[in-house]
Scaffold this motif. Structure first.
Motif: not given
Lengths: 112, 113
Positions: A1-4, A24-26, A30-32, A91-93
């Protein structure tokens, strides 16, 4: 799963000092990426967004800058903080093809 | 660019009543309209969204309506509960554009037990 992740969670800095906030995003590629500022009791002000490494778009002229040295890393910086830089920085992705934005936990910055 | 206006800025309702928040947008090319809920000290979270090919969408106690002709959309919360108390943001985006979302100024909803 994704985490920020964002850090630090809180920061108190004197006027004129430098700033570096990291995001940082996990779990995604290639996220915005986005930086927002939220003054007390106010809405979300978009500061910067990035659609790829080294690609930064600035929305508001100010003494802040952003960089994206890696695909999932977004950094917000300032050489000299102003009192008006105080606020809640988010911060957001999102996926490169749009849709829901996922926000980090935020950094509460107080400039004295 | 896009401009999103949101009303009211604050809203107090009794528990069990309905709450309605309204937004207008300016760019007729906008085609994606999310709503976010922000609890104190946290980042916003998506609660519902709607695309321009749909007029209404519902998810349990939450519904969103969209009027493309008038360029306005609304969030409806029924049977409000104290945990609905938060700040709500509407947003608009042209998903074929620069991947930039424009947010409204927020509505602080207070549900009184």
């Amino acid at each position: 799963s994704q985490t920020i992740h964002q850090w630090p969670a809180t920061l108190v800095q004197p006027v004129g000092s430098p700033l570096s906030l990291e995001c940082t995003v996990e779990g995604t590629s290639n996220p915005n990426l986005y930086w927002y500022r939220q003054a007390a009791g106010r809405g979300l002000q978009l500061l910067f967004y990035s659609v790829g490494i080294g690609q930064i778009s600035s929305e508001v002229p100010q003494n802040l800058s952003a960089s994206r040295p890696q695909d999932r890393q977004f950094i917000l910086s300032s050489k000299k903080l102003l009192l008006s830089d105080s606020g809640f920085y988010l911060c957001a992705w999102r996926d490169f093809d749009g849709g829901e934005q996922f926000f980090g936990p935020g950094t509460r910055l107080t400039v004295l | 660019g896009e401009n999103v206006e949101q009303h009211p800025s604050t809203l107090s309702v009794q528990e069990g009543d309905s709450a309605v928040i309204k937004c207008t947008y300016s760019d007729s090319a906008s085609n994606y309209f999310p709503w976010y809920k922000q609890e104190l000290g946290k980042g916003p979270q998506l609660i519902i969204d709607i695309r321009s090919n749909v007029g209404e969408k519902k998810d349990q106690r939450i519904a969103v309506t969209l009027n493309k002709t008038a360029k306005h959309f609304s969030l409806h919360i029924t049977e409000t509960q104290p945990e609905d108390s938060a700040v709500y943001f509407c947003a608009a985006e042209n998903s074929g554009g620069y991947q930039k979302v424009t947010f409204g100024t927020g509505t602080k909803l207070q549900v009184i037990p």
